[in-house]
Design a protein around this motif. Structure first.
Motif, short mmCIF file in Angstrom:
data_model
loop_
_atom_site.label_atom_id
_atom_site.label_comp_id
_atom_site.label_asym_id
_atom_site.label_seq_id
_atom_site.Cartn_x
_atom_site.Cartn_y
_atom_site.Cartn_z
N LEU A 463 0.84 -1.19 0.00
CA LEU A 463 0.00 0.00 0.00
C LEU A 463 0.88 1.24 0.00
CD1 LEU A 463 -2.76 -0.99 2.58
CD2 LEU A 463 -2.81 -1.17 0.08
N ASP A 464 0.25 2.39 -0.21
CA ASP A 464 0.99 3.65 -0.26
C ASP A 464 0.04 4.75 0.18
OD1 ASP A 464 2.12 6.16 -1.29
OD2 ASP A 464 3.58 4.86 -2.28
N ALA A 465 0.48 5.60 1.12
CA ALA A 465 -0.41 6.64 1.66
C ALA A 465 -0.79 7.68 0.63
CB ALA A 465 0.25 7.31 2.87
N SER A 466 -0.05 7.79 -0.47
CA SER A 466 -0.43 8.75 -1.51
C SER A 466 -1.77 8.38 -2.14
CB SER A 466 0.64 8.85 -2.58
OG SER A 466 0.81 7.61 -3.25
N LEU A 467 -2.22 7.12 -1.96
CA LEU A 467 -3.53 6.72 -2.48
C LEU A 467 -4.67 7.45 -1.78
CD1 LEU A 467 -2.78 2.88 -2.50
CD2 LEU A 467 -2.77 4.40 -4.50
N LEU A 468 -4.37 8.02 -0.62
CA LEU A 468 -5.39 8.80 0.10
C LEU A 468 -5.83 10.02 -0.69
CD1 LEU A 468 -3.79 8.64 3.66
CD2 LEU A 468 -5.92 7.51 2.95
N LEU A 469 -5.04 10.43 -1.69
CA LEU A 469 -5.38 11.63 -2.47
C LEU A 469 -6.40 11.33 -3.57
CD1 LEU A 469 -1.80 13.15 -2.75
CD2 LEU A 469 -3.70 13.97 -1.34
N ILE A 470 -6.71 10.06 -3.80
CA ILE A 470 -7.63 9.72 -4.90
C ILE A 470 -8.96 10.46 -4.79
CG2 ILE A 470 -9.06 7.80 -5.77
CD1 ILE A 470 -6.57 6.02 -5.54
N PRO A 471 -9.64 10.48 -3.63
CA PRO A 471 -10.89 11.24 -3.59
C PRO A 471 -10.66 12.75 -3.53
CG PRO A 471 -10.41 10.31 -1.42
CD PRO A 471 -9.39 9.74 -2.37
N GLN A 472 -9.54 13.18 -3.01
CA GLN A 472 -9.30 14.62 -2.85
C GLN A 472 -9.08 15.31 -4.19
OE1 GLN A 472 -6.50 15.60 0.34
NE2 GLN A 472 -6.95 13.66 1.34
N VAL A 473 -8.55 14.60 -5.17
CA VAL A 473 -8.32 15.21 -6.49
C VAL A 473 -9.49 14.95 -7.43
CG1 VAL A 473 -5.82 15.09 -6.23
CG2 VAL A 473 -7.03 13.21 -7.39
N GLY A 474 -10.49 14.20 -6.96
CA GLY A 474 -11.67 13.97 -7.79
C GLY A 474 -11.58 12.79 -8.72
N ILE A 487 -8.95 3.53 2.08
CA ILE A 487 -8.75 4.26 3.33
C ILE A 487 -8.63 3.29 4.50
CG2 ILE A 487 -9.80 5.89 4.95
CD1 ILE A 487 -11.18 7.19 2.46
N GLU A 488 -9.52 2.33 4.55
CA GLU A 488 -9.52 1.38 5.67
C GLU A 488 -8.29 0.47 5.62
OE1 GLU A 488 -13.37 -0.39 5.33
OE2 GLU A 488 -14.36 1.24 6.44
N ALA A 489 -7.85 0.10 4.42
CA ALA A 489 -6.65 -0.74 4.30
C ALA A 489 -5.42 0.02 4.77
CB ALA A 489 -6.47 -1.20 2.85
N ILE A 490 -5.33 1.30 4.43
CA ILE A 490 -4.19 2.11 4.87
C ILE A 490 -4.22 2.27 6.39
CG2 ILE A 490 -3.28 4.48 4.86
CD1 ILE A 490 -3.93 4.48 1.81
N GLN A 491 -5.41 2.45 6.95
CA GLN A 491 -5.50 2.52 8.41
C GLN A 491 -5.00 1.23 9.06
OE1 GLN A 491 -9.72 3.94 8.96
NE2 GLN A 491 -8.73 5.23 10.52
N ARG A 492 -5.33 0.09 8.47
CA ARG A 492 -4.92 -1.19 9.04
C ARG A 492 -3.42 -1.45 8.88
NH1 ARG A 492 -9.31 -3.17 6.17
NH2 ARG A 492 -7.87 -4.05 4.63
N GLU A 493 -2.91 -1.18 7.69
CA GLU A 493 -1.58 -1.68 7.33
C GLU A 493 -0.47 -0.64 7.40
OE1 GLU A 493 -1.49 -4.10 3.79
OE2 GLU A 493 -3.61 -4.67 4.02
N LEU A 494 -0.81 0.65 7.35
CA LEU A 494 0.24 1.68 7.35
C LEU A 494 0.18 2.59 8.57
CD1 LEU A 494 0.50 2.85 3.61
CD2 LEU A 494 1.98 1.26 4.87
#
Length: 599
Positions: A463-474, A487-494
């Protein structure tokens, strides 16, 4: 004997061309003159007192932390106070916004009793490598080495001992004694005598007037304003370029090798900084950055670099300073940055998004900016499907990073909207098809259906935390099940035990995906992104709690480094870090708009 403090022990002062870090015990441990990226005169932060420092504090005792310190209101004027058996003393530190030569001014003020004080000034040029020739000229002390000279002006008596300039004096209530150092090319005439009290008033006026332009008046105003002041301090006023941080080689892991020079302008960092400035009322800074961008890229968008020097320089060769032992033995100490030659496709999206936002918020039209955007997308059209080094500047093999692909989609999407607005001509239908092609490619190759999460790169498990930007950039709406799953996978694994977010898995003793050994702290920007995402998917209470927990990591002056070491419970990485303060502002704006705050 002073040793460098914790990273969070430092205060920032600056003149929007360079900056100094002042420790709690009154020691300036870092100062580059005359620019952010010049060689340091005080490099004790990355070594020892032998590499340069300037301490002012109570005499006759080991250096100790001030009992209190604060910025004067909404400014970069620092006040530190010591209570001693003989009374209380205050030191006022600041750098006047430059109208001539760079200066550091330190005013010692008696508060109560009669307090013996000492100033100890050890200048070492070239990052602590060169001992200057120190002598007197017309009663002024000057240190000269090669092209540089630094002048000390003070009414206090000075003397030299052990290659250090000392001054011993006593202050009574209301008495003020000033010390000023000024940099000047050594072949020039001496700089004019300083006027410390006049400069202090002018500096306070400058910051007060600048802060008055802030349009944010929400519940987190103090944190937002301090972050804005910090971003302004990291701006190189002559060109509008914004440094990522004023330091080099503060480690991402204490004792490790992840030590980089951040005294340059990353297009990514500067673009997101511009967006925060625009949304808080600072249009002039946004305009200056856009002009810097146009000069830096010039007529050659095909060779866009991910970073430049603060005046647009392209050559940022990376070398090691082997004579410096590093911050808490974190080696190597690097100057320059070899990542300047990397391919990072996401930069095209961040730059295009910044230009789009400037256009949408009514920043005065610049036809070349629109033309540049068209040229950038013409390049993206040919290269979007190539592997790259990605947002985190990995030094391992190139990959098809999902975040990079998402940001090429952003670049095309914003340009399609620009063409649709009628402000510029371009192949609208072809680029609408390209936008759809990139979107489909990411969703097919960068998404793990079984785990319901996007992954760091095509075909990877990480995983990569930069994936959190997917909804923010539309790219996808917040309520899309793939977004929520990510989001939930990043919370679990990162996430760390205290709930902050790592950028991606690191390898410890082996070589990780980034081609480096060792680990690093939780990346603060990513943790703010998680708070944003939680708010966007309706988990606003959780978002607010995470945000306020992040605010608690700031030092007593409201400053943040790049990362947080959850094991050591301390800040790590270069300091202060624009890429931490920008998302702080953005998250505060988002939470305020949602009403997700307590009171």
């Amino acid at each position: 004997m002073h040793v460098a403090g914790r990273i969070e022990d430092y205060a920032l002062i600056g003149d929007m061309q360079t900056a100094a870090l002042v420790c709690r015990d009154g020691t300036v441990d870092w100062l580059c003159l005359p620019r952010f990226d010049s060689m340091a005169v005080f490099a004790g932060l990355l070594g020892t007192e032998e590499h340069g420092f300037w301490r002012i504090g109570p005499a006759g005792e080991e250096p100790r932390a001030a009992d209190r310190r604060r910025y004067r209101g909404d400014s970069l004027v620092l006040e530190s106070e010591w209570d001693t058996p003989r009374g209380t003393v205050r030191v006022i530190d600041f750098m006047p916004p430059r109208d001539g030569v760079p200066q550091v001014i330190r005013i010692v003020e008696g508060v109560s009793g009669r307090v013996p004080m000492r100033s100890a000034l050890r200048m070492r040029f070239a990052y602590g490598w060169v001992v200057p020739w120190v002598h007197k000229v017309d009663g002024r002390t000057v240190a000269v080495a090669g092209p540089d000279s630094v002048w000390l002006d003070t009414p206090a008596e000075t003397y030299g001992k052990d290659l250090t300039t000392y001054s011993d004096f006593t202050v009574s209530p209301g008495e003020r004694i000033a010390f000023t150092i000024s940099w000047q090319p050594s072949h020039h005439e001496p700089p004019a005598l300083a006027e410390p009290e006049v400069s202090l008033e002018a500096t306070e006026d400058f910051w007060r007037e600048w802060v008055e332009h802030c349009t944010y008046h929400g519940p987190y105003r103090d944190a937002v304003v301090r972050s804005l002041i910090t971003l302004k301090a990291l701006t190189y006023a002559p060109t509008g370029g914004i440094v990522a941080a004023p330091t080099t080689s503060l480690p991402e892991c204490i004792g490790g090798v992840r030590n980089w020079d951040y005294r340059f302008t990353w297009l990514r960092d500067a673009a997101i900084t511009l967006s925060s400035l625009l949304r808080t009322g600072y249009r002039e800074e946004a305009r200056a950055w856009r002009e810097w961008l146009l000069r830096a890229v010039a007529g050659d968008p095909e060779n866009l670099q991910i970073m430049y020097g603060i005046a647009g320089e392209r050559e940022l060769g990376e070398t090691e300073l082997k004579w410096l032992p590093g911050y808490e033995d974190s080696r190597p100490v690097r100057v320059g940055n070899g990542a300047a030659g990397q391919l990072q496709l996401d930069v095209y999206g961040e730059v295009t998004e910044a230009l789009h936002l400037a256009h949408m918020t009514g920043l005065a039209r610049n036809d070349y900016a629109s033309l540049l955007q068209i040229k950038l997308i013409a390049w993206v059209e040919k290269h979007w499907d190539e592997p790259d080094e990605g947002i985190w500047e990995v030094r391992g093999p190139r990959r098809h990073f999902v975040h990079s692909k998402v940001m090429t989609w952003v670049a095309v999407d914003r340009t399609v909207k620009l063409i649709e607005s009628g402000d510029v001509d371009g192949p609208l239908h072809r680029w609408k098809d390209l936008r759809e092609t990139i979107h489909r490619d990411v969703c097919e190759k960068g998404y793990d259906k079984e785990r319901n999460t996007f992954t760091q790169s095509y075909g990877s498990q990480e995983l990569d935390a930069s994936l959190l930007l997917i909804p923010q950039v539309g790219f996808l709406p917040p309520d899309d099940k793939r977004v929520i799953g990510t989001i939930e996978a990043i919370q679990r694994e990162l996430s760390t035990e205290d709930g902050f977010v790592l950028r991606y898995p690191t390898a410890g003793e082996g070589l990780g995906v980034d081609g480096l050994e060792g680990d690093e702290g939780a990346f603060l920007a990513c943790s703010f992104w998680l708070a944003d995402d939680l708010a966007m998917i309706g988990r606003v209470d959780e978002a607010r709690k995470l945000f306020e927990k992040l605010l608690s990591l700031r030092n007593d002056l409201g400053l943040l480094a790049e990362e947080w070491d959850s094991r050591l419970q301390r800040q790590v990485g270069n300091f202060p870090q624009a890429f931490s303060h920008v998302p702080l502002i953005d998250t505060a704006l988002r939470l305020t708009a949602s009403g997700a705050y307590g009171g």
